[in-house]
Design an enzyme around this catalytic site. Structure first.
Site, mmCIF file in Angstrom:
data_model
loop_
_atom_site.group_PDB
_atom_site.id
_atom_site.type_symbol
_atom_site.label_atom_id
_atom_site.label_comp_id
_atom_site.label_asym_id
_atom_site.label_seq_id
_atom_site.Cartn_x
_atom_site.Cartn_y
_atom_site.Cartn_z
ATOM 1 N N ASP A 60 6.392 -23.805 -52.572
ATOM 2 C CA ASP A 60 7.569 -23.773 -53.438
ATOM 3 C C ASP A 60 7.119 -24.169 -54.837
ATOM 4 O O ASP A 60 7.359 -25.274 -55.298
ATOM 5 C CB ASP A 60 8.604 -24.751 -52.876
ATOM 6 C CG ASP A 60 9.844 -24.830 -53.751
ATOM 7 O OD1 ASP A 60 9.961 -24.035 -54.703
ATOM 8 O OD2 ASP A 60 10.680 -25.713 -53.482
ATOM 9 N N SER A 61 6.440 -23.254 -55.499
ATOM 10 C CA SER A 61 5.829 -23.556 -56.790
ATOM 11 C C SER A 61 6.738 -23.160 -57.939
ATOM 12 O O SER A 61 7.666 -22.378 -57.772
ATOM 13 C CB SER A 61 4.522 -22.791 -56.922
ATOM 14 O OG SER A 61 4.790 -21.405 -57.029
ATOM 15 N N SER A 62 6.427 -23.678 -59.119
ATOM 16 C CA SER A 62 7.070 -23.158 -60.326
ATOM 17 C C SER A 62 6.290 -21.918 -60.777
ATOM 18 O O SER A 62 5.425 -21.420 -60.055
ATOM 19 C CB SER A 62 7.125 -24.250 -61.401
ATOM 20 O OG SER A 62 5.880 -24.903 -61.503
ATOM 21 N N PRO B 130 0.982 -26.469 -64.443
ATOM 22 C CA PRO B 130 0.419 -27.079 -63.238
ATOM 23 C C PRO B 130 0.376 -26.148 -62.021
ATOM 24 O O PRO B 130 -0.426 -26.374 -61.114
ATOM 25 C CB PRO B 130 1.331 -28.281 -62.976
ATOM 26 C CG PRO B 130 2.512 -28.136 -63.858
ATOM 27 C CD PRO B 130 2.113 -27.246 -64.982
#
Lengths: 283, 283
Positions: free
Chosen positions: A166-168, A173
């Site tokens: 569940d990344s941005s 980052p």
């Protein structure tokens, strides 16, 4: 308290202007700046907006909102957890808003959820100020681990049933979370019948990212599948998720009974029916 | 040539700022103003945007674009035309971009398409400047009728197989297309086994309109069904369509073979699977 870089005052009113795309801007009228501080990794804000309620905003980009955060979080968690027939050990990488973990704890057979988020401040402020999304999550099965997900996943072999990435967006980052070596490490960390899912960006604006992600996963896993949902606050609305599985590929749940607002038994199936421009691309 | 009211020049660049929503604005960077003139009904522009290609903009609101206009037009036409087993006489109300009619002519059994658009200028400029959407439509089965759709539909009884209401937002010239008496007139104009579909706005931002529309249609027709699609340039992305049918309610086509970019056999079925917040509301 205002983050002048991201907020503009126009005629006495505060606006968040999402500026990430060169040729399109989305502006949200803001009622109140609830929280605004830099962490070691990014600028973290909780804003109360007129149309979407409270929002988590990282480096000026809306990540999740009270109004539609559940759509993304339900879709990234219930789909893999309804395919794997017995998900006991779950790993969530990213997911600092706690929304995915909040959905995962709805499964009785889940014994542990390692939530590995690099930025502790995000978790802290979402638990405090964004409870519509985080639910102020406090299930004892959730282990909050504040570390780089890349490093965490390298340490495990044949360990997890389900991994949720569940990344941005793939800048800042989260950049490395879209690279092939990361998916290789996930493959190794999964059990022989394990599966993973990741958010793979907008098929409208970032087909390149979706293609790259689907390509990596197809190379590594016997089964690769793409599914979509509509998330109103993400540019273009249409959002993609990519599943990589060693064994299971279909929804195993036949009577979905979790308390949800977007996902239901029908959506679990229908989300895999891709519009022709995607079906054609990935079939 | 610039419509100063709708376009802003910022640092030497032209932007269209969609301002219709009080608390959210979407701004598109514009390469060139292709056409900009008032008609008797509204201000009509064709803009060439960086991200969405050419756009039809009425009174400052984006109606359709080169990039995603096909999604809306395919969904509003192929769904009803794949439910009705033999659609011979088709009526399109609105649809000035010609995109819905362009899809309807793909059906060999369709004998005539009455396209009733109040604003001739919209048709004229879309045929000339927005061919990605209009295809410069010139099929002899299409009868272009420049008249108020409300008045047109009153004149017919037991005449049409399929009526497609392709209206703009329920403000300005399209307001009456959301009123109950209009649906009563459509019911009357349809044959005993006829069906209609209309766009029924965003379930995220205008649930009131969707509820009202679904209510009118449910009162009048034996079968009411809602389906959705994701249209990136419409606020919130998720868009609803409401079907009212006197007889047929399921997709009759089993091997959808039209040349399309969004719709396929699977989407024709999956589009009726509603997210839980909608299923719950309308079941």
């Amino acid at each position: 308290m205002h983050a002048e870089k991201y907020l503009q005052t126009i005629n006495g009113e505060i606006w968040l202007v999402e500026d990430e795309r060169e040729n399109m801007k989305i502006s949200y009228r803001i009622r109140e700046v609830i929280f605004s501080e830099p962490s070691a990794f990014q600028h973290v804000m909780i804003l109360d907006s007129y149309d979407f309620g409270r929002m988590l905003v990282l480096d000026g980009v809306v990540q999740t909102t009270s109004i539609d955060g559940h759509i993304y979080n339900e879709m990234i968690s219930h789909v893999p957890l309804s395919i794997h027939p017995n998900p006991e050990r779950v790993l969530i990488i990213g997911g600092g808003d706690c929304g995915a973990a909040r959905e995962a704890v709805k499964y009785k057979n889940v014994k542990s959820i390692d939530m590995v988020e690099i930025d502790e401040l995000v978790v802290k402020v979402c638990k405090k100020h964004l409870q519509e999304v985080s639910g102020n999550l406090s299930d004892p099965r959730v282990n909050f681990i504040y570390q780089d997900g890349i490093e965490h996943v390298k340490k495990y072999k044949n360990h997890y049933d389900v991994v949720i990435v569940d990344s941005s967006d793939p800048i800042g980052p989260a950049k490395q979370l879209f690279e092939r070596s990361f998916y290789e490490d996930i493959y190794r960390a999964l059990k022989d019948d394990g599966l993973m899912v990741c958010q793979s960006q907008s098929p409208v604006f970032h087909m390149d990212i979706l293609k790259q992600t689907a390509g990596h996963i197809r190379d590594l896993f016997p089964h690769m599948k793409i599914y979509t949902a509509t998330v109103p606050t993400y540019p273009g609305g249409l959002w993609s998720f990519t599943l990589g599985s060693k064994k299971y590929k279909d929804i195993s749940v036949t009577d979905f009974d979790k308390n949800t607002r977007y996902v239901n038994q029908h959506i679990l199936q229908a989300c895999f029916q891709l519009p022709e421009f995607l079906r054609h691309q990935f079939s």
